[in-house]
Design a protein around this motif. Structure first.
Motif, short mmCIF file in Angstrom:
data_model
loop_
_atom_site.label_atom_id
_atom_site.label_comp_id
_atom_site.label_asym_id
_atom_site.label_seq_id
_atom_site.Cartn_x
_atom_site.Cartn_y
_atom_site.Cartn_z
N ARG A 8 0.84 -1.21 0.00
CA ARG A 8 0.00 0.00 0.00
C ARG A 8 0.87 1.26 0.00
NH1 ARG A 8 -3.85 2.81 -1.81
NH2 ARG A 8 -4.76 4.26 -0.35
N ARG A 9 1.91 1.25 0.82
CA ARG A 9 2.83 2.40 0.89
C ARG A 9 3.53 2.60 -0.46
NH1 ARG A 9 3.96 7.25 2.55
NH2 ARG A 9 6.15 7.61 2.92
N LEU A 10 3.95 1.48 -1.08
CA LEU A 10 4.58 1.56 -2.40
C LEU A 10 3.64 2.19 -3.42
CD1 LEU A 10 6.48 -1.82 -2.74
CD2 LEU A 10 7.47 0.46 -2.89
N GLU A 11 2.40 1.80 -3.38
CA GLU A 11 1.41 2.36 -4.31
C GLU A 11 1.30 3.87 -4.14
OE1 GLU A 11 -3.38 2.12 -5.15
OE2 GLU A 11 -2.42 0.51 -4.05
N LEU A 12 1.22 4.32 -2.89
CA LEU A 12 1.10 5.75 -2.61
C LEU A 12 2.36 6.51 -3.04
CD1 LEU A 12 -0.58 5.63 0.91
CD2 LEU A 12 -1.66 6.20 -1.28
N LEU A 13 3.52 5.92 -2.80
CA LEU A 13 4.78 6.58 -3.18
C LEU A 13 4.90 6.68 -4.70
CD1 LEU A 13 7.26 4.94 -0.65
CD2 LEU A 13 6.40 7.28 -0.62
N ARG A 14 4.48 5.64 -5.40
CA ARG A 14 4.56 5.67 -6.87
C ARG A 14 3.61 6.72 -7.44
NH1 ARG A 14 4.80 -0.71 -6.83
NH2 ARG A 14 7.07 -0.97 -6.87
N ARG A 18 4.80 9.98 -9.66
CA ARG A 18 4.23 10.38 -10.96
C ARG A 18 3.70 11.81 -10.91
NH1 ARG A 18 2.19 5.06 -10.96
NH2 ARG A 18 0.21 5.81 -10.14
N ASP A 19 3.08 12.18 -9.79
CA ASP A 19 2.57 13.54 -9.65
C ASP A 19 3.71 14.56 -9.69
OD1 ASP A 19 0.02 12.52 -9.47
OD2 ASP A 19 -0.15 12.78 -7.29
N LEU A 20 4.83 14.21 -9.06
CA LEU A 20 5.98 15.11 -9.10
C LEU A 20 6.51 15.26 -10.52
CD1 LEU A 20 7.91 14.14 -5.85
CD2 LEU A 20 6.79 16.31 -6.34
N ASP A 21 6.50 14.17 -11.28
CA ASP A 21 6.89 14.25 -12.69
C ASP A 21 6.05 15.28 -13.43
OD1 ASP A 21 9.04 12.55 -13.13
OD2 ASP A 21 7.77 10.80 -13.48
N ALA A 26 5.27 20.67 -15.75
CA ALA A 26 4.46 21.88 -15.85
C ALA A 26 5.28 23.13 -15.52
CB ALA A 26 3.25 21.78 -14.93
N LEU A 27 6.09 23.04 -14.46
CA LEU A 27 6.90 24.20 -14.07
C LEU A 27 7.99 24.48 -15.11
CD1 LEU A 27 7.40 23.69 -10.23
CD2 LEU A 27 6.22 25.57 -11.35
N SER A 28 8.53 23.45 -15.71
CA SER A 28 9.60 23.63 -16.69
C SER A 28 9.09 24.23 -17.99
CB SER A 28 10.26 22.29 -17.00
OG SER A 28 10.84 21.76 -15.84
N GLY A 29 7.82 24.05 -18.29
CA GLY A 29 7.27 24.51 -19.55
C GLY A 29 6.91 25.97 -19.60
N GLY A 30 6.95 26.66 -18.49
CA GLY A 30 6.55 28.06 -18.46
C GLY A 30 7.60 28.99 -19.05
N LYS A 43 14.50 16.91 -5.91
CA LYS A 43 15.12 16.32 -4.72
C LYS A 43 14.11 15.44 -3.99
CE LYS A 43 18.34 18.58 -2.51
NZ LYS A 43 19.07 19.52 -1.66
N ARG A 44 12.87 15.91 -3.89
CA ARG A 44 11.81 15.11 -3.26
C ARG A 44 11.57 13.82 -4.06
NH1 ARG A 44 9.28 12.72 0.56
NH2 ARG A 44 7.07 12.41 0.21
N LYS A 45 11.60 13.94 -5.37
CA LYS A 45 11.40 12.79 -6.25
C LYS A 45 12.50 11.74 -6.02
CE LYS A 45 10.93 11.77 -11.10
NZ LYS A 45 11.12 12.27 -12.43
N LEU A 46 13.75 12.19 -5.85
CA LEU A 46 14.85 11.27 -5.57
C LEU A 46 14.68 10.56 -4.23
CD1 LEU A 46 17.92 13.30 -6.85
CD2 LEU A 46 16.96 11.21 -7.85
N ARG A 47 14.22 11.30 -3.22
CA ARG A 47 13.97 10.68 -1.92
C ARG A 47 12.88 9.63 -2.02
NH1 ARG A 47 14.74 16.08 0.19
NH2 ARG A 47 12.50 16.34 0.18
N LEU A 48 11.84 9.93 -2.80
CA LEU A 48 10.77 8.95 -3.01
C LEU A 48 11.31 7.71 -3.70
CD1 LEU A 48 7.79 11.17 -4.19
CD2 LEU A 48 7.98 9.95 -2.03
N ARG A 49 12.15 7.89 -4.72
CA ARG A 49 12.72 6.76 -5.43
C ARG A 49 13.53 5.88 -4.49
NH1 ARG A 49 17.23 7.81 -9.68
NH2 ARG A 49 18.33 7.88 -7.72
N ASP A 50 14.31 6.51 -3.59
CA ASP A 50 15.10 5.75 -2.62
C ASP A 50 14.20 4.97 -1.67
OD1 ASP A 50 17.42 6.71 -3.76
OD2 ASP A 50 17.74 8.25 -2.21
N GLU A 51 13.12 5.60 -1.21
CA GLU A 51 12.20 4.92 -0.30
C GLU A 51 11.49 3.77 -1.01
OE1 GLU A 51 8.52 5.82 2.79
OE2 GLU A 51 9.52 7.49 1.82
N ILE A 52 11.12 3.98 -2.26
CA ILE A 52 10.48 2.92 -3.04
C ILE A 52 11.44 1.73 -3.16
CG2 ILE A 52 9.72 2.28 -5.37
CD1 ILE A 52 8.53 5.15 -5.57
N ALA A 53 12.69 1.98 -3.49
CA ALA A 53 13.68 0.91 -3.63
C ALA A 53 13.87 0.16 -2.32
CB ALA A 53 15.01 1.49 -4.11
#
Length: 65
Positions: A8-14, A18-21, A26-30, A43-53
């Motif tokens: 369940r935690r993995l599902e939420l983190l994934r 994706r939301d961070l992506d 969106a921010l990069s396109g302005g 940086k938050r996305k990298l922390r999530l990736r580490d926690e997922i792993a």
């Protein structure tokens, strides 16, 4: 943590990953992207990736050679 709790935690983190992506895209396109905010999101996305792993590793049983 039980396996079902980990799944369940993995599902939420994934989902958050994706939301961070989408937010980074969106921010990069302005016209004037906020580089500080983008860096924080990345940086938050990298922390999530580490926690997922880490959680995925907990689901895989140890193999004794």
């Amino acid at each position: 943590m039980e396996d079902n709790e980990i799944l369940r935690r993995l599902e939420l983190l994934r989902i958050e990953h994706r939301d961070l992506d989408a937010a980074i895209e969106a921010l990069s396109g302005g016209n004037a992207p906020d580089q500080l905010q983008i860096a924080r999101l990345k940086k938050r996305k990298l922390r999530l990736r580490d926690e997922i792993a880490m959680l995925e590793d907990r689901l895989i049983p140890d193999i004794i050679a």
